[in-house]
Every structure is written in C-alpha cells, then in structure tokens.
Design an enzyme around this catalytic site. Structure first.
Site, PDB file in Angstrom:
ATOM      1  N   LYS A 130       0.763  -1.222  -0.055  1.00 39.17           N
ATOM      2  CA  LYS A 130      -0.032   0.057   0.082  1.00 39.17           C
ATOM      3  C   LYS A 130       0.915   1.136   0.118  1.00 39.17           C
ATOM      4  O   LYS A 130       1.462   1.569   1.116  1.00 39.17           O
ATOM      5  CB  LYS A 130      -0.868   0.063   1.315  1.00 39.17           C
ATOM      6  CG  LYS A 130      -2.097   1.153   1.123  1.00 39.17           C
ATOM      7  CD  LYS A 130      -2.490   1.735   2.224  1.00 39.17           C
ATOM      8  CE  LYS A 130      -1.722   2.752   2.975  1.00 39.17           C
ATOM      9  NZ  LYS A 130      -1.491   4.094   2.058  1.00 39.17           N
ATOM     10  N   GLU A 151       9.184   1.165  11.136  1.00 39.41           N
ATOM     11  CA  GLU A 151      10.175   2.169  10.970  1.00 39.41           C
ATOM     12  C   GLU A 151       9.441   3.420  11.229  1.00 39.41           C
ATOM     13  O   GLU A 151       8.771   3.642  10.221  1.00 39.41           O
ATOM     14  CB  GLU A 151      10.945   1.938   9.679  1.00 39.41           C
ATOM     15  CG  GLU A 151      12.517   2.398   9.555  1.00 39.41           C
ATOM     16  CD  GLU A 151      12.126   4.031   9.095  1.00 39.41           C
ATOM     17  OE1 GLU A 151      12.214   4.659   9.800  1.00 39.41           O
ATOM     18  OE2 GLU A 151      12.035   3.993   7.719  1.00 39.41           O
ATOM     19  N   CYS A 194      13.040  10.895   7.507  1.00 40.53           N
ATOM     20  CA  CYS A 194      13.251  10.399   8.896  1.00 40.53           C
ATOM     21  C   CYS A 194      14.622  10.342   9.465  1.00 40.53           C
ATOM     22  O   CYS A 194      14.724  10.569  10.584  1.00 40.53           O
ATOM     23  CB  CYS A 194      12.468   8.969   8.942  1.00 40.53           C
ATOM     24  SG  CYS A 194      13.347   7.479   8.212  1.00 40.53           S
ATOM     25  N   GLU A 252       9.365  16.013  15.287  1.00 45.52           N
ATOM     26  CA  GLU A 252       9.978  15.815  13.795  1.00 45.52           C
ATOM     27  C   GLU A 252       9.161  16.710  12.867  1.00 45.52           C
ATOM     28  O   GLU A 252       7.759  16.643  12.800  1.00 45.52           O
ATOM     29  CB  GLU A 252       9.587  14.280  13.325  1.00 45.52           C
ATOM     30  CG  GLU A 252      10.230  14.028  11.856  1.00 45.52           C
ATOM     31  CD  GLU A 252       9.943  12.348  11.696  1.00 45.52           C
ATOM     32  OE1 GLU A 252      10.915  11.902  11.027  1.00 45.52           O
ATOM     33  OE2 GLU A 252       8.977  11.844  12.100  1.00 45.52           O
TER      34      GLU A 252
END
Length: 491
Positions: free
Chosen positions: A177, A251, A285, A385
């Site tokens: 996906k 992750e 990331c 983040e």
C-alpha cells in the site's frame, strides 16, 4: 504508463471495485498530473485473498530460494532499463530535486535489489546444529506468510524495494500500500513485476489513504505488517497487530542529532550538513535536524552553517541547479511553516529562512531553508519531527553534555558525529542510544547493514541479513537416529 484506470491485484491489472480516484498534484506547479483508481475494501479483500491462496497452495513459497533469487535478479535488469523514467516520475509526484531523485530515489533502489539478491544467495536457509540433549537439530527458515507492506510518500521507491524485495526473496506474498501522494512510481513497479510472470496472487499494489491502510492492517488474512511512517500512526498499527497477535515491523520517526566535536572543520561540517540535515528537502526520517555545537567554537560553526543555508538553491525540481524542492503537499507546507512560527514563539533565534515563499517563487508548496540557533533542547522544534528544511542548533558544554542532549528525545533512529579524530568520534558514537550513526557523514543506508531505530523510532530492522530475518519464521526439528537391531523380534 499503465494503471491509470486499473489496479494491480494478484499480478494482473483489473478493474477497481469503486469509481473513486486519487488525483496526483505536482508540488512545484500545484497542478494535477494524473489520476489513479482509489481502492476500496473489496479491492483489499481481493488482494489479500489472492495473496493468501498464493501462499497457502501456490508454488512461490515452495520454490528453492535460488529460483526466487534468479527472478529478483531479472527484476533488477528490468528496473535498470527504466531508472531515468522512475526518477522523473518521483520528482513530478513528490517534488524531489531531480539530482536527488536520480541518485537516491531511483538508482539506489536498483542497487538495493541486486544487494538483497546477494544476501539471499548466501543466506543460511537450513542449519544443522548438535543438540545439547543428544539429538541433532535442524534449524529451518520459512516464509512468514502474507505481508501487508505500507510505505509513506517521502522515499517511495526506496521503501517499496526495502520491503517488497526481501519479502519476495523470503517466499512471502505481498500486498503493498503506497501513499496516495505518490502512487505513480508504485504503478511503475507493478508494471515491472507484471513482466516477471510470477505465479498468480504473489503481489498486489493498492495506492490508498489511511482508511485503506487501517483495513489492510486489521485484515485477518495478513500474517505480518511492515510499516514505515509516523510514530503516532505506528502506535495504531502496533495496537492492531498486538490485538491479533500478528507480527509487525515498524520504521518510524526521528529527531536525530549531529554532534559536532570541537576539532571538526567548520566548512567540512557545514558542507556535510547540506545532505545530513536537508536531504530530500528535509523530508527524511533520518535527517539530522538537531545540530549540537560546542560553546567553545559556537560562533565559527554557526557562521559556516549560515553560509551553507543561505547559498542553497531552491526551486523547480527539474532544474539541475536545484538543491531544495517543494514540500510534497500544501498540508505539509503549512505544517512546516507552523513549526517555524512555533520556534519563534518559543524564543529561538531565526538566522536564515522563515515562512515566506523563497525569492522568485510565486507558486508551489515551498518552504525556505530555515536555521534556528540558540535553541533549548526542550523546545518543540528540537523535540518534534518537522519533516522539512528546518535546522535547530543547540549549544553544549562538553562531550558528556552533548551525549546527554543527543539522547534527550523520545526518538532513536539515526545521528552523526563530526571530528577528524575517528577514535574519538567512534567513542562518542558508541555512547549515543540510537539505531544508526554516521561519522563525518549521515548514516549511509547500506543495504548490507541493518537499519532501524530504538525507543519510539521503531521495532525491528530492515536491510542486511536482519532484514531478511524479519520475513521469516524459524522452525527447529529435533532428530534422533533410530538404531536398527539385527533381529527386531528376537533376543
């Protein structure tokens, strides 16, 4: 390119169950460039059913691993023939500078396909061990089953390869996906897979929104979920998998620190931070967006950073001179701008950048490369983040203080240490609690080395032998030899 009216389910292009579509918008022009079908629950059911049948009764998981390796090597050949097209597509759909797309978004995944095949070729699929209790023990590796693989928009082909290829080499069947922001490169991968003529049902590609992802994660036909995305979404995935006692690999996010020791060269360090902190326009990331500088040379390093950030070329992703492109969406642009405003409210000093569009740009989802200094490590811009071209500089007193600041976050995905003294750099790196580290560079994402995080940055590892382990179950078979007598019925 095929797939604009069909979905790739069970290794073939089929009509979707709904008339809904996903409109792909180019971040540079803010104009639509394509439409693709939006899958519904019935499409997920069909894909999982096909994958389930292919795994339970089909030949794919029962092939000799060498046969799967050969098929993956053929995929690498097909991929190489279209690598420039892949780079163009990714720059169009998510706005990455073409120079970065050609290297990290396109060529690197092709090299990873070959590297994963090398790993599988040398992998110990069956191992014989002498048992402690006297029996021989055979340790066998077997595919985990049907994998639901969910990837984000920021490194779409890279992450597709990171999940899809090890899963296929392990003998799993896969429902992939991709993000609705970046469905076009996923359909390109589907076209390549179609040419492999895999057994029916082995691979499906369903670009979809969060509702599709949630349905896939909770589907009873899935044996493992491999997810890359935000920590908040990862928690939801983990909860669903935990309730179903389903295997999961996560992750997740990061807020990595670049620790600059007091013997580092200012110009070399600042040049390295252009990649370490601002790769992929800051949408990574592993980006080192917290920069820890020693107070003893603070102004020297800050001046070098200011010079680097001010010289960055921002604009059209297809301009060879561009180093920073737009954010992937208007939502992401607004989110990053919100953090810049938050940093100013918190009292951080803004030296470069801000919320205005970069000079010369009147459209596109751009954010000016931004540098904050005199940041307190407790500020939101140092803890959360941002996923954009925003760097936060935090001063430290000594090495112990630097390590403490590096670890003072909920994340633990990546990081770096900058010094010409490699022994000193390695000693500091060993003290930082994170999954990956680079010395005088960002972590290199080597396909032969395990990649993943600690704390709230994830569960499990991708890449390397450990990445293949994640798609395998272990079966131990204890064997006791039968002693045959000369006369079973006699004395």
């Amino acid at each position: 390119m095929r797939g604009t009216e069909q979905l790739f389910i069970g290794n073939e292009w089929v009509a979707p169950s709904t008339t809904a579509t996903i409109r792909v918008i180019a971040p540079h022009t803010e104009q639509p460039v394509a439409r693709v079908p939006a899958p519904g629950a019935a499409d997920v059911d069909r894909a999982v059913s096909a994958a389930r049948a292919a795994f339970d009764t089909g030949p794919w998981p029962r092939l000799d691993p060498a046969e799967r390796v050969a098929i993956v090597r053929r995929l690498a050949e097909l991929y190489a023939a279209r690598v420039d097209e892949i780079a163009d597509v990714i720059s169009t759909e998510m706005g990455a500078p073409l120079t970065f797309s050609r290297s990290a978004h396109a060529r690197l995944p092709g090299a990873m396909i070959r590297a994963f095949a090398d790993i599988a070729e040398e992998y110990p699929w069956t191992e014989s061990r002498p048992g402690f209790l006297g029996s021989n023990v055979l340790v066998c590796k077997r595919p985990v089953g049907v994998v639901g693989a969910i990837i984000p928009w920021n490194m779409p082909m890279f992450l597709t390869v990171a999940k899809l290829i090890p899963a296929l080499l392990a003998g799993c069947t896969v429902v992939l996906k991709p993000s609705p922001e970046t469905p076009l490169d996923a359909n390109l991968m589907a076209e390549l897979i179609e040419q492999l003529e895999l057994p029916p049902g082995v691979v499906s590609v369903l670009p979809g929104d969060r509702a599709v992802g949630r349905y896939l994660v909770s589907h009873p036909g899935i044996d493992k979920v491999s997810f890359t995305g935000s920590t908040a979404a990862g928690r939801q995935v983990a909860e669903a998998c935990g309730a179903a006692l389903r295997k999961v690999g996560l992750e997740l996010g990061g807020k990595s620190a670049a620790v600059v020791l007091d013997d580092a060269d200012p110009a070399d360090f600042a040049s390295g931070m252009r990649v370490a902190g601002l790769m992929n326009s800051g949408q990574a990331c592993v980006a080192q967006t917290r920069i820890l500088l020693p107070r003893s040379r603070y102004r020297e390093y800050v001046d070098a950073l200011v010079s680097m950030v001010e010289k960055l070329s921002v604009g059209d992703p297809f301009d060879p001179a561009t180093q920073v492109g737009p954010m992937v969406s208007q939502h992401q642009q607004e989110r990053v701008r919100g953090y810049i405003e938050q940093g100013q409210r918190e009292g951080a000093k803004l030296l470069v950048g801000g919320t205005e569009l970069p000079d010369g740009l009147r459209r596109g989802w751009y954010v000016r490369p931004t540098l904050f200094v005199d940041v307190d490590n407790a500020m939101r811009i140092a803890q959360e983040e941002i996923f954009g071209p925003v760097l936060s500089v935090v001063p430290y007193d000594d090495e112990d203080h630097a390590v403490k600041l590096a670890d003072a976050t909920e994340y633990g995905l990546s990081g770096s240490v900058w010094t010409p003294d490699l022994d000193r750099g390695l000693a500091v790196a060993r003290r930082i609690r994170t999954g990956t580290l680079g010395i005088n560079q960002p972590y290199s994402m080597d396909p032969f080395a395990p990649f993943g995080g600690v704390k709230n940055s994830g569960i499990g590892r991708e890449f390397g032998r450990e990445g293949l382990d994640g798609f395998l179950d272990t079966t131990s078979i204890s064997i006791r030899p039968v002693r045959r007598g000369t006369d079973r019925a006699g004395s």
